[in-house]
Design a protein around this motif. Sequence first.
Motif, mmCIF file in Angstrom:
data_model
loop_
_atom_site.group_PDB
_atom_site.id
_atom_site.type_symbol
_atom_site.label_atom_id
_atom_site.label_comp_id
_atom_site.label_asym_id
_atom_site.label_seq_id
_atom_site.Cartn_x
_atom_site.Cartn_y
_atom_site.Cartn_z
ATOM 1 N N LYS A 97 0.830 -1.202 0.000
ATOM 2 C CA LYS A 97 0.000 0.000 0.000
ATOM 3 C C LYS A 97 0.867 1.257 0.000
ATOM 4 O O LYS A 97 0.593 2.221 -0.734
ATOM 5 N N LYS A 98 1.920 1.260 0.793
ATOM 6 C CA LYS A 98 2.842 2.404 0.828
ATOM 7 C C LYS A 98 3.546 2.570 -0.524
ATOM 8 O O LYS A 98 3.775 3.685 -0.993
ATOM 9 N N CYS A 100 2.330 1.694 -3.427
ATOM 10 C CA CYS A 100 1.346 2.238 -4.369
ATOM 11 C C CYS A 100 1.224 3.753 -4.216
ATOM 12 O O CYS A 100 1.124 4.483 -5.212
ATOM 13 N N GLU A 101 1.245 4.237 -2.984
ATOM 14 C CA GLU A 101 1.184 5.681 -2.742
ATOM 15 C C GLU A 101 2.420 6.365 -3.325
ATOM 16 O O GLU A 101 2.316 7.427 -3.960
ATOM 17 N N LYS A 122 -5.950 -5.352 -3.731
ATOM 18 C CA LYS A 122 -7.109 -5.148 -2.848
ATOM 19 C C LYS A 122 -7.942 -3.947 -3.313
ATOM 20 O O LYS A 122 -8.242 -3.809 -4.478
ATOM 21 N N TYR A 124 -6.813 -0.789 -2.681
ATOM 22 C CA TYR A 124 -5.866 0.296 -2.421
ATOM 23 C C TYR A 124 -6.037 1.456 -3.388
ATOM 24 O O TYR A 124 -5.803 2.619 -3.028
ATOM 25 N N ASP A 125 -6.432 1.165 -4.624
ATOM 26 C CA ASP A 125 -6.574 2.247 -5.606
ATOM 27 C C ASP A 125 -7.607 3.276 -5.157
ATOM 28 O O ASP A 125 -7.362 4.487 -5.224
ATOM 29 N N GLU A 127 -8.687 3.710 -2.087
ATOM 30 C CA GLU A 127 -8.218 4.331 -0.841
ATOM 31 C C GLU A 127 -7.231 5.454 -1.134
ATOM 32 O O GLU A 127 -7.285 6.523 -0.515
ATOM 33 N N ILE A 128 -6.329 5.219 -2.075
ATOM 34 C CA ILE A 128 -5.360 6.250 -2.451
ATOM 35 C C ILE A 128 -6.074 7.418 -3.123
ATOM 36 O O ILE A 128 -5.773 8.589 -2.841
ATOM 37 N N ASN A 146 -9.528 -0.870 -8.656
ATOM 38 C CA ASN A 146 -9.199 -1.867 -7.635
ATOM 39 C C ASN A 146 -8.912 -3.229 -8.274
ATOM 40 O O ASN A 146 -8.441 -3.314 -9.394
#
Length: 426
Positions: A97-98, A100-101, A122, A124-125, A127-128, A146
Motif C-alpha cells: 500500500k505504501k 502504491c502511494e 485489494k 488500495y486504488d 483508498e489512495i 481496484n
Amino acid sequence: MKYAYINGIILDGSEDMVPQKGKVILTENDKILGIVDKDTDLNTYQKIDLKGKYIMPGLINLHVHLPGSGKPVKEGVDNGERIKKLAKNPIVLIAIKKICEKYAKMELMSGVTTIRTVGGAKNYDTEIRNKINAGKMIGPRVLASNYAISVPDGHMAGSLAYIANSADEAVQYVRKIAEDHPDLIKLMITGGVLDAKAKGEPGELKMPAEYVKAACEEAHHLGLKVAAHVESPEGVRVALENGVDTIEHGAQPDETILSLFKERHACQVATLSPALPYALFDRSISHATEMEQYNGNIVFEGIINCAKACLENDIPVGLGTDTGCPYVTHYDMWRELYYFHKYCDVSNTFALYTATKRNAQIAGIGNITGSIEPGKCADFVVTANNPLDDLTALRDIEMVVTQGKIIDQPKVKKDPEIEQELDKFL
C-alpha cells in the motif's frame, strides 16, 4: 489563490493545437478562469513567470497498475507466481500500500496529472484516490478500478484479480468491487504474452462470453464502465459483442471488429510500452524465451495495427503505459507518446492531443480536464522545449500543476539500466 501564468507558450491540448504566444492563463484555486492578452491588468493575481517555456495540459495515463515497479525480470524468475505469493502475505500487503502511494506520486512528478488504474492490490486504488481527494497526500487525479476479475488460469488470477468460476460469480465480484465506489470495472478476458503455452498463441481467450456479458450488464447497471485486458482478435470480438467499453491493448482487427467498435461506441487504449521489450529487446537483456519474444511481437504488431485501423475508421484511441510490466516505469508516460508517433505514424501534435484531451474524453472526464480552456481544471505541465517539435521534451518536466497546486522543479529518481535500454529505441 489566484495565479497568472505569464510569458509562457501555450499548447492547449486540442487536436490542431499550435503554440500560442502573448497570452496569459488565469486560474483561481483549481479552475482556469480564462486565457487573456499579456497586457491585461493582473494586479489581483500572483504572477508565475514561465520565462518562455511551454505550458500544456497534464498528461493522462489510462493504463496503470500501481503495485508494479517496472523493474526488469531476473532470468529464471516467474514474475506472475512471485506476485501471487506476495499478494497472500498480509505483512507484505501493508508495505505494498505504501509502495502504491509512492508510485502514484511518482506519476505526478513525471507530468501525469491523471491516472486510470486497471487492476491493483485489494481496494488500495480507491483508498489512495480518496486520500488524495481529501488532501491527505499529494498525487494525481485517480480513476480507480481496484481488483480486476479473471477466471481460473486467467491473466493475473489470484494476484491482481478475483477468480470467477461462473457468470454468477463474475456478477458477485462486480458487486463486491463496487462496494468501494470505484470508477470502473476491469476484466481479464484473454491471457497475455507470459500466459501463452504455445508459439503463436498469445491472448488465448480465457473468460467465457457469458461471464463477460453478465459482468458488463451488472457494471453498467451500477453506472460503471468496463475495461478489458484483450490481446487477440477473438478476445476483442468477444469483449465488444458482450458490452466492454474499452479494449486495453488490442489485436489485429477485421471488418467485424471495426464495426463492433463503432456500434458499441467503444475505444481502444493502446499500450505499446510493455509489448516493446518482449518484441524488440535482445533476449539476453529481456530474459524472454524464444516463444515469449515471438508472441510478444504478435501482440506488439496487433496493438499497432489495431490503433492504425481504429484511427483510419474514426474510432477513438487512447494511450496508457501498462506500468508495472518489466521496463515500464511510473515516470515514462512520455515514451508511450513517442512510440505512438513512431510506430503508429501519427504526428507529435496528435500524440500530445491523444495523451491529454482525447484521453480525458475516453476516461469520461473531458468536461473536467485534458485541455487548457476556461472552466477546466488547472492541470498543467511545463517544459523547456516544444514537444510538438520533439516529444522527448516531455522527459524533463520543469513544473507540474495539479488541480491548481504548483510543484516547481519536480524530481523523479530514475533507473539507469531501464533508461539505457529503452533509449535504444528513440
